[in-house]
Design an enzyme around this catalytic site. Structure first.
Site, PDB file in Angstrom:
ATOM      1  N   ASP A 108       0.859  -1.183   0.000  1.00 57.08           N
ATOM      2  CA  ASP A 108       0.000   0.000   0.000  1.00 57.08           C
ATOM      3  C   ASP A 108       0.898   1.236   0.000  1.00 57.08           C
ATOM      4  O   ASP A 108       1.260   1.746  -1.045  1.00 57.08           O
ATOM      5  CB  ASP A 108      -0.934  -0.055   1.210  1.00 57.08           C
ATOM      6  CG  ASP A 108      -1.905   1.100   1.254  1.00 57.08           C
ATOM      7  OD1 ASP A 108      -1.886   1.931   0.328  1.00 57.08           O
ATOM      8  OD2 ASP A 108      -2.709   1.181   2.207  1.00 57.08           O
ATOM      9  N   VAL A 158      -9.208  -3.651   0.625  1.00 51.93           N
ATOM     10  CA  VAL A 158      -9.640  -4.963   0.146  1.00 51.93           C
ATOM     11  C   VAL A 158      -9.382  -6.048   1.191  1.00 51.93           C
ATOM     12  O   VAL A 158      -8.519  -5.906   2.056  1.00 51.93           O
ATOM     13  CB  VAL A 158      -8.923  -5.345  -1.177  1.00 51.93           C
ATOM     14  CG1 VAL A 158      -9.375  -4.426  -2.315  1.00 51.93           C
ATOM     15  CG2 VAL A 158      -7.398  -5.304  -1.032  1.00 51.93           C
ATOM     16  N   ARG A 170     -10.030 -13.485   5.932  1.00 54.35           N
ATOM     17  CA  ARG A 170      -8.820 -14.045   5.327  1.00 54.35           C
ATOM     18  C   ARG A 170      -9.108 -15.256   4.449  1.00 54.35           C
ATOM     19  O   ARG A 170      -8.391 -15.527   3.498  1.00 54.35           O
ATOM     20  CB  ARG A 170      -7.824 -14.469   6.411  1.00 54.35           C
ATOM     21  CG  ARG A 170      -7.172 -13.323   7.154  1.00 54.35           C
ATOM     22  CD  ARG A 170      -5.971 -13.853   7.933  1.00 54.35           C
ATOM     23  NE  ARG A 170      -5.538 -12.965   9.002  1.00 54.35           N
ATOM     24  CZ  ARG A 170      -4.694 -11.946   8.846  1.00 54.35           C
ATOM     25  NH1 ARG A 170      -4.206 -11.671   7.667  1.00 54.35           N
ATOM     26  NH2 ARG A 170      -4.342 -11.204   9.878  1.00 54.35           N
TER      27      ARG A 170
HETATM   28  P1  IMP Z   1       2.095  -0.596   3.704  1.00 53.82           P
HETATM   29  O1  IMP Z   1       3.225  -0.492   4.685  1.00 53.82           O
HETATM   30  O2  IMP Z   1       1.249   0.642   3.701  1.00 53.82           O
HETATM   31  O3  IMP Z   1       2.553  -0.972   2.307  1.00 53.82           O
HETATM   32  O4  IMP Z   1       1.101  -1.705   4.247  1.00 53.82           O
HETATM   33  C1  IMP Z   1       1.429  -3.018   4.224  1.00 53.82           C
HETATM   34  C2  IMP Z   1       0.489  -3.899   4.999  1.00 53.82           C
HETATM   35  O5  IMP Z   1      -0.750  -3.261   5.306  1.00 53.82           O
HETATM   36  C3  IMP Z   1       0.110  -5.103   4.187  1.00 53.82           C
HETATM   37  O6  IMP Z   1       1.043  -6.115   4.307  1.00 53.82           O
HETATM   38  C4  IMP Z   1      -1.240  -5.465   4.760  1.00 53.82           C
HETATM   39  O7  IMP Z   1      -1.062  -6.279   5.880  1.00 53.82           O
HETATM   40  C5  IMP Z   1      -1.823  -4.153   5.164  1.00 53.82           C
HETATM   41  N1  IMP Z   1      -2.758  -3.634   4.123  1.00 53.82           N
HETATM   42  C6  IMP Z   1      -2.526  -2.657   3.227  1.00 53.82           C
HETATM   43  N2  IMP Z   1      -3.593  -2.439   2.438  1.00 53.82           N
HETATM   44  C7  IMP Z   1      -4.550  -3.314   2.855  1.00 53.82           C
HETATM   45  C8  IMP Z   1      -5.900  -3.601   2.412  1.00 53.82           C
HETATM   46  O8  IMP Z   1      -6.461  -3.015   1.479  1.00 53.82           O
HETATM   47  N3  IMP Z   1      -6.538  -4.589   3.092  1.00 53.82           N
HETATM   48  C9  IMP Z   1      -5.983  -5.285   4.121  1.00 53.82           C
HETATM   49  N4  IMP Z   1      -4.722  -5.052   4.556  1.00 53.82           N
HETATM   50  C10 IMP Z   1      -4.009  -4.075   3.927  1.00 53.82           C
END
Ligand code: IMP
Ligand code: MG
Length: 185
Positions: A108, A158, A170
């Site tokens: 994300d 999502v 999950r």
């Molecule tokens: P980031 O550090 O913002 O890239 O987030 C990484 C983590 O956030 C992922 O490994 C997921 O566990 C969680 N995450 C990010 N987007 C989503 C989503 O749309 N649904 C569920 N978990 C998410």
């Protein structure tokens, strides 16, 4: 929550079960090709979201491989990333000289993976690359180099195929957008 109730909270399917299967087969073939002359491949799954991707992707890879797991802090029960990364469970494997491929469910903000990749590099791995099933648009803001991407998806929260909201959803076999009323959006 039971599977039927999980499905009822999904307003739109983003990636179907069939699409996931096909794409992971392609990614597995590519990874097998890319690592065929290497003498090691360690898949590092990021708990807990990546368990489905790890299970299905690894079975599409034909070169020898080992698996290990890490848990790092992420969203908890919120839908916004904190930017703070904490190791909750570390690897059992010494990385010195190994080719590491981090296996993730979704990128994300990219903050988690950016931090994780750098962390594993400092342990003396020969290479540290990233494979993710899903990538959101914001990932472009952090300069994290992702070698293998399954699908680029819109910027919506999502669930399914390993991805949770407060530990539910999950076990959905597909990836879908969670109805905003579920998290008060
Ligand atoms: P980031 O550090 O913002 O890239 O987030 C990484 C983590 O956030 C992922 O490994 C997921 O566990 C969680 N995450 C990010 N987007 C989503 C989503 O749309 N649904 C569920 N978990 C998410
Ligand atoms: Mg995750």
């Amino acid at each position: 929550m039971n599977l039927e109730d999980c499905k009822d909270d999904v307003v739109k399917i983003v990636v179907t079960e069939e699409q996931i299967k096909e794409r992971l087969a392609e990614m597995g073939a590519q990874i097998s090709e890319d690592y065929k002359d290497e003498d090691s491949l360690l898949l590092v799954g990021v708990l807990r979201g990546a368990i489905m991707v790890m299970a299905d992707l690894s079975r599409q890879i034909s070169v020898p491989l080992h698996m290990d797991w890490m848990a790092v802090s992420s969203y908890g029960a919120s839908t916004k990333t904190s930017g703070v990364v904490r190791i909750l469970k570390d690897l059992d494997t010494e990385l010195e000289g190994l080719n590491v491929l981090i296996v993730e469910d979704i990128i994300d903000s990219g903050l988690t993976l950016d931090w994780l990749q750098q962390n594993l590099v400092t342990r003396g791995a020969k290479s540290v690359k990233i494979a993710t099933l899903l990538r959101k648009p914001d990932a472009a803001k952090v300069k994290v180099d992702v070698e293998y991407v399954g699908f680029d998806i819109p910027n919506e929260f999502v669930v399914g195929y390993g991805l949770d909201y407060a530990e539910d959803y999950r076990h959905l076999p597909f990836v879908g957008v969670l109805a905003p009323h579920v998290y008060g959006g």
